[in-house]
Design a protein around this motif. Structure first.
Motif, short mmCIF file in Angstrom:
data_model
loop_
_atom_site.label_atom_id
_atom_site.label_comp_id
_atom_site.label_asym_id
_atom_site.label_seq_id
_atom_site.Cartn_x
_atom_site.Cartn_y
_atom_site.Cartn_z
N VAL A 97 25.30 16.53 -39.57
CA VAL A 97 24.93 15.16 -39.91
C VAL A 97 25.70 14.76 -41.16
O VAL A 97 25.78 15.53 -42.12
CB VAL A 97 23.41 15.04 -40.19
CG1 VAL A 97 23.04 13.58 -40.44
CG2 VAL A 97 22.60 15.61 -39.04
N GLN A 98 26.28 13.56 -41.16
CA GLN A 98 27.04 13.12 -42.32
C GLN A 98 26.12 12.69 -43.45
O GLN A 98 24.97 12.27 -43.24
CB GLN A 98 27.95 11.95 -41.94
CG GLN A 98 29.19 12.37 -41.15
CD GLN A 98 30.23 11.26 -41.09
OE1 GLN A 98 29.88 10.08 -41.05
NE2 GLN A 98 31.49 11.64 -41.09
N PHE A 99 26.64 12.80 -44.68
CA PHE A 99 25.87 12.41 -45.86
C PHE A 99 25.46 10.95 -45.80
O PHE A 99 24.45 10.56 -46.39
CB PHE A 99 26.70 12.65 -47.13
CG PHE A 99 26.41 13.95 -47.80
CD1 PHE A 99 25.42 14.05 -48.75
CD2 PHE A 99 27.13 15.10 -47.48
CE1 PHE A 99 25.13 15.25 -49.37
CE2 PHE A 99 26.86 16.29 -48.10
CZ PHE A 99 25.86 16.38 -49.04
N GLY A 100 26.23 10.14 -45.11
CA GLY A 100 25.92 8.72 -45.04
C GLY A 100 24.79 8.37 -44.11
O GLY A 100 24.41 7.19 -44.01
N SER A 101 24.20 9.33 -43.44
CA SER A 101 23.13 9.06 -42.49
C SER A 101 21.87 8.58 -43.21
O SER A 101 21.32 9.31 -44.04
CB SER A 101 22.80 10.32 -41.68
OG SER A 101 21.60 10.16 -40.97
N PRO A 102 21.38 7.37 -42.91
CA PRO A 102 20.14 6.88 -43.56
C PRO A 102 18.94 7.77 -43.24
O PRO A 102 18.08 8.00 -44.09
CB PRO A 102 19.97 5.47 -42.98
CG PRO A 102 21.33 5.08 -42.49
CD PRO A 102 21.97 6.34 -42.03
N GLY A 103 18.86 8.25 -41.99
CA GLY A 103 17.74 9.11 -41.62
C GLY A 103 17.71 10.40 -42.41
O GLY A 103 16.64 10.86 -42.85
N LEU A 104 18.89 10.99 -42.61
CA LEU A 104 18.98 12.23 -43.40
C LEU A 104 18.52 11.98 -44.83
O LEU A 104 17.79 12.80 -45.41
CB LEU A 104 20.41 12.76 -43.38
CG LEU A 104 20.68 14.00 -44.23
CD1 LEU A 104 19.88 15.19 -43.73
CD2 LEU A 104 22.18 14.33 -44.25
N ARG A 105 18.92 10.87 -45.39
CA ARG A 105 18.54 10.55 -46.77
C ARG A 105 17.04 10.36 -46.89
O ARG A 105 16.39 10.89 -47.81
CB ARG A 105 19.27 9.29 -47.23
CG ARG A 105 18.91 8.83 -48.64
CD ARG A 105 19.79 7.68 -49.09
NE ARG A 105 19.40 7.22 -50.40
CZ ARG A 105 18.51 6.25 -50.62
NH1 ARG A 105 17.93 5.64 -49.58
NH2 ARG A 105 18.20 5.89 -51.85
#
Length: 398
Positions: free
Chosen positions: A222-230
């Motif tokens: 998952v990329q750092f830019g993923s809102p869900g990950l954040r």
């Protein structure tokens, strides 16, 4: 490939954080920490000596983990550290935390297996930790956390406290639990700091370049830019922010089953083995996520080729492997000494002189020899008594 993905501007080398030497050292010391726990459970009980050895092991690893997080904070505030390298520190911190839960499992297992006689003797001798100096407001909070994992029973004649309160007062000043819960809080603080603004964290890798890196979550990149990950990261780290309260979920997951099956010795052992197995799976999963994430970013050419250079930090990390190796050696030695002592005691009880002579040849501990002579005297095994006395056994003055 666009300039935004150029490996130079994205992530400069930081082998002291993500170098192979650092990773191997942390992987190895955490995986090796399961060995003393499994050795302690071979006879289905945990002795005070075995628990003390686990306490030393866990404390050493957690203090080292503390130092890594503090170094990350200092670097982020001064020279700078990328969000990618900070995420690796957090992955390794999660792995280091399993030492706390290994200790918590065996600590709880020993406490629920204590007999009434052992508990009364312990209470008469006083608590191990100076609990009388703890503010009652702080004490009341920790009772809520500790009490679910301990037997709720009658009051002790010696202390007048309910069992859960007695155990809470004892556990609250346990050094491993204190260091472990504070490490979780510090890790959570770094995690919240990182995911509050991952694009501009640590004065390194501003803009879209910072959000191009990948982290692996349960096998999925998952990329750092993923809102869900954040969002999920902020929720998880926020739940771990407050000391002692951050032990609620792990305690419910790993220790409460021991409380529920406290009347069944077989089920208690099975539950603790399941708990250790779960922690082992978590460690392996964290190892896989970290290594696969590094591979993903190398394939995307986001990392500098200098990342693989050997530095002083990596060499020092490998040298620190001597600590868990020493702990493992001590655990094996203690296990050998205990086995010799048990065999000598049994032979003395039965009057098996030849077995006594054989065991003495392997050098059991002095207190095991003394205890065996007392047992032989009580059972009128005079040949054994004479032989043990001739080989240095003495009756304790206590």
């Amino acid at each position: 490939m666009s300039a935004a993905l150029d490996p130079g501007p994205c992530f400069g080398a930081n082998p002291d954080v993500s170098g192979i030497g650092v990773r191997i050292a942390i992987y190895a010391q955490n995986l090796l920490s399961f060995a003393p726990a499994l050795l302690a459970l071979r006879d289905k009980k945990v002795t005070p000596t075995e628990l003390d050895a686990l306490e030393t092991q866990s404390t050493t690893i957690l203090i080292t983990a503390f130092a890594i997080l503090v170094s990350t904070i200092v670097q982020a505030r001064t020279s700078g550290i990328s969000n990618y390298h900070t995420s690796i520190v957090l992955d390794l911190s999660w792995m280091n935390n399993t030492n706390l839960f290994i200790y918590l499992l065996l600590y709880t297992y020993r406490r629920v297996n204590l007999s009434d006689t052992e508990l009364e003797a312990e209470a008469k001798n006083g608590l191990r930790y100076p609990v009388k100096r703890i503010p009652w407001s702080f004490y009341g909070v920790t009772n809520i956390i500790v009490s679910p994992v301990i037997i709720i029973g009658d009051k002790f004649p010696v202390t007048g406290l309910p069992r859960w309160m007695y155990e809470a007062r004892k556990a609250i000043m346990n050094p491993v639990i204190i260091i472990g819960t504070l490490h979780l809080s510090l890790m959570a603080s770094v995690g919240i700091w990182l995911w509050s603004n991952p694009a501009h964290f640590g004065k390194v890798s501003p803009g879209n370049c910072a959000l191009s890196a990948s982290v692996v979550v349960v096998g999925k990149a998952v990329q750092f830019g993923s809102p869900g990950l954040r969002i999920w990261s902020l929720l998880i780290y926020s739940a771990l922010l407050i000391p002692f309260f951050n032990l609620l979920i792990p305690t419910a997951l790993f220790a409460v089953p021991l409380f529920l099956f406290r009347h069944s010795k077989h089920m208690k052992l099975r539950r603790i083995m399941i708990g250790l197995g779960m922690l082992g799976v978590i460690d392996v999963l964290l190892l896989f996520n970290t290594e696969w994430g590094i591979r993903q970013n190398i394939n995307q050419k986001l990392l500098s080729h200098d990342e693989g250079e050997w530095t002083f930090g990596q060499t020092l990390s490998l040298l620190l492997l001597l600590v868990p190796l020493r702990d493992l050696g001590e655990a094996l030695w203690e296990r050998r000494a205990k086995a010799l002592g048990d065999r000598l005691l049994d032979a003395s009880l039965k009057g098996e002189l030849q077995v006594v002579k054989h065991v003495l040849g392997f050098g059991p501990k002095k207190d095991a020899i003394d205890s065996s002579m007392v047992v032989a005297m009580e059972n009128n095994q005079l040949d054994v008594v004479k032989y043990l006395f001739d080989h240095g056994a003495k009756i304790s003055d206590k």
